[in-house]
Design an enzyme around this catalytic site. Structure first.
Site, short mmCIF file in Angstrom:
data_model
loop_
_atom_site.label_atom_id
_atom_site.label_comp_id
_atom_site.label_asym_id
_atom_site.label_seq_id
_atom_site.Cartn_x
_atom_site.Cartn_y
_atom_site.Cartn_z
N GLU A 107 0.77 -0.98 0.15
CA GLU A 107 -0.04 0.17 -0.03
C GLU A 107 0.74 1.51 -0.23
O GLU A 107 1.12 1.81 0.71
CB GLU A 107 -0.63 0.44 1.20
CG GLU A 107 -1.94 -1.46 0.93
CD GLU A 107 -2.82 -1.19 2.65
OE1 GLU A 107 -2.37 -0.75 3.33
OE2 GLU A 107 -3.43 -1.69 2.43
N GLU B 56 -4.91 -8.74 0.26
CA GLU B 56 -5.52 -7.97 2.18
C GLU B 56 -7.40 -7.82 1.26
O GLU B 56 -7.26 -7.41 0.65
CB GLU B 56 -5.70 -6.92 2.72
CG GLU B 56 -3.81 -7.10 3.05
CD GLU B 56 -3.44 -6.15 3.86
OE1 GLU B 56 -4.43 -5.21 4.61
OE2 GLU B 56 -2.33 -5.83 3.79
O1 IFM Z 1 -3.18 -3.58 9.23
C1 IFM Z 1 -3.69 -2.37 7.80
C2 IFM Z 1 -2.45 -3.43 7.30
O2 IFM Z 1 -1.57 -2.61 7.78
C3 IFM Z 1 -2.73 -2.71 5.81
N1 IFM Z 1 -4.12 -2.63 5.51
C4 IFM Z 1 -5.31 -2.61 5.88
C5 IFM Z 1 -5.36 -3.39 6.92
C6 IFM Z 1 -6.71 -2.78 8.25
O3 IFM Z 1 -6.59 -1.29 8.16
#
Ligand code: IFM
Length: 449
Positions: free
Chosen positions: A163, A354
């Site tokens: 990200e 994710e």
């Molecule tokens: O915990 C985070 C992760 O580190 C990066 N993506 C989103 C998740 C939830 O906020």
């Protein structure tokens, strides 16, 4: 109907969020170690100093993953654990930890998917100017080369970044995440570009030193979904489910476009008046190294409808629209339109690197953790992902965030995203109902969804 034959079912977590051992075995400090010590920055002053103590409990955690039937684990490496000062001397004890962890995973039959950078930037490099410095991509290349040489024999699946939009925007523009800066364009573009250059140089390093690698990046980009999925809105959206506004750092034009197509949009130089920063053709070539997949982190999206004038606009969802614990809109079709749009636009296979939900989980009187909301959330989202696969998007796998409750950045330990409940006082782990449910999903390759 199940997911495709070789679909990978995984879980994800990140170094600073679970490892703890913040000052052990020669680890250097990261910007997050420093940021957490600043008063008022993190919910109730929580820190990642101990987190889930995964550094010491990784064997127990991997045994639990095995019990859930997890096929792949997406972990990240702490850069300052490997190079205490970010560059220079390698911290052997840090590398040894990751070697032990990866060996343990492989022995359990779980494939490691390794992310080089999930936000814990070496504090010493930040003091030298961090991502704003031209040299930052060479620093990252040095780190990537070290990792590739040390772990390349045991890892075949790599992600360069997690990200980049989030640490650029929330960490360097809004200042709510480490390092807590509040910069504006054009400096923000300098960061974006140096991060993209770092990605390209890291891909080169991995190709050179890590054999048989499959390489991508895990991107968080903003998507728009047609709120009612009505034909008129779909027609007006014309297949564009991304965000084009360039003041929005979550636009795919900043991340997917340069690394896959080797280009930033022309409006950057004219409308955004960044002509002086226009990169050379050589730099763009370095950025656009061939990669094998795009990773997408998707939790929600911008709901979109047509207004009375027939224009597209972001919808205010009706009162009562479902929210997760962290107040993100529940919009399962994000897992249809997001991957479908990126696949259609960039023509690369996709992993969902994710997806998951935070929930106010508690241990019930029966000693178990019942989280029907999470099961419902994941079911809805996975059904949409299945639809995207059915409609032609090449989706290779899915990583649920997160394998266990962990340190949720500025929200500290308030948010629980895990399939495994963690009692932070005792470090006791409990498999939530969703973990048992996920085991069945994996066994049936999603046919039960
Ligand atoms: O915990 C985070 C992760 O580190 C990066 N993506 C989103 C998740 C939830 O906020």
């Amino acid at each position: 109907m199940s997911f495709s034959k070789n679909f990978i079912w995984g879980v994800a977590a990140a170094s600073y969020q679970i490892e703890g051992a913040a000052n052990e075995d020669g680890k250097g400090l990261s910007v997050w170690d420093a940021f957490c010590k600043k008063p008022g920055k993190i919910y109730k002053g929580h820190t990642g100093d101990i987190a889930c103590d995964h550094y010491h409990r990784y064997k127990e955690d991997i045994a639990l993953m095995k019990e859930i039937g997890i096929q792949a684990y997406r972990l990240s490496l702490s850069w300052p654990r490997i190079l205490s000062e970010g560059i220079g001397k390698v911290n052997t004890k840090g590398i040894d930890f990751y070697k032990r962890l990866i060996d343990e995973l492989r022995a359990a039959g779980i494939t490691p998917y390794v992310t080089l950078f999930h936000w814990d930037y070496p504090l010493d490099l930040y003091a030298k100017g961090g991502w704003l410095r031209k040299e930052s991509s060479d620093w990252f290349a040095e780190y990537a080369t070290t990792v590739a040489k040390q772990l390349g024999d045991h890892v075949s699946n790599w992600m360069t970044f997690n990200e980049p939009a989030v640490f650029t925007c929330i960490g360097h523009q809004i200042g709510e995440h480490a390092p807590g800066d509040k910069l504006e364009f054009p400096q923000l573009f300098t960061i974006i570009h140096n991060v993209n250059l770092s990605h390209g140089k890291a891909v080169q390093a991995l190709r050179a030193h890590a054999q048989k690698s499959s390489i991508g990046s895990a991107l968080a980009m903003e998507f728009r979904v047609p709120y009612n999925e009505d034909p008129a809105t779909l027609k007006a959206m014309n297949g564009n489910f991304g965000v084009d506004t360039l003041t929005n750092i979550f636009s795919h034009h900043y991340w997917a476009a340069p690394i896959v197509k080797g280009a930033y949009p022309e409006q950057l130089w004219s409308t955004m008046k960044l002509e002086a920063l226009r990169p050379s053709a050589d730099e763009m070539k370095t950025i656009a190294q061939p990669i094998d997949f795009l990773g997408l982190n998707i939790y929600s999206a911008e709901p979109t409808t047509l207004n009375s004038k027939g224009e597209l606009e972001e919808t205010r969802v009706p009162a009562g629209h479902p929210l997760t614990g962290i107040d993100w809109l529940v919009l399962p079709s994000a897992l249809y339109y997001g991957p479908k749009f990126i696949y259609d636009t960039y023509k690369l296979p996709i992993y969902i690197t994710e997806n998951g939900m935070s929930n106010r989980d508690i241990v019930s009187l029966d000693g178990k953790v019942h989280d029907p909301q999470r099961i419902d959330f994941l079911t809805r989202y996975l059904k949409e992902l299945k639809r995207a696969q059915k409609d032609g998007a090449e989706i290779l796998g899915y990583f649920q965030w997160s394998v266990m409750d962990n340190f949720e950045w500025a929200k500290g330990y308030k948010e629980r995203f895990g399939l495994i409940f963690v009692d932070y006082c005792t470090q006791k782990r409990i498999l939530k109902d969703s973990a048992h449910w996920y085991r069945t999903v994996i066994e049936q390759n999603g046919a039960n969804l």
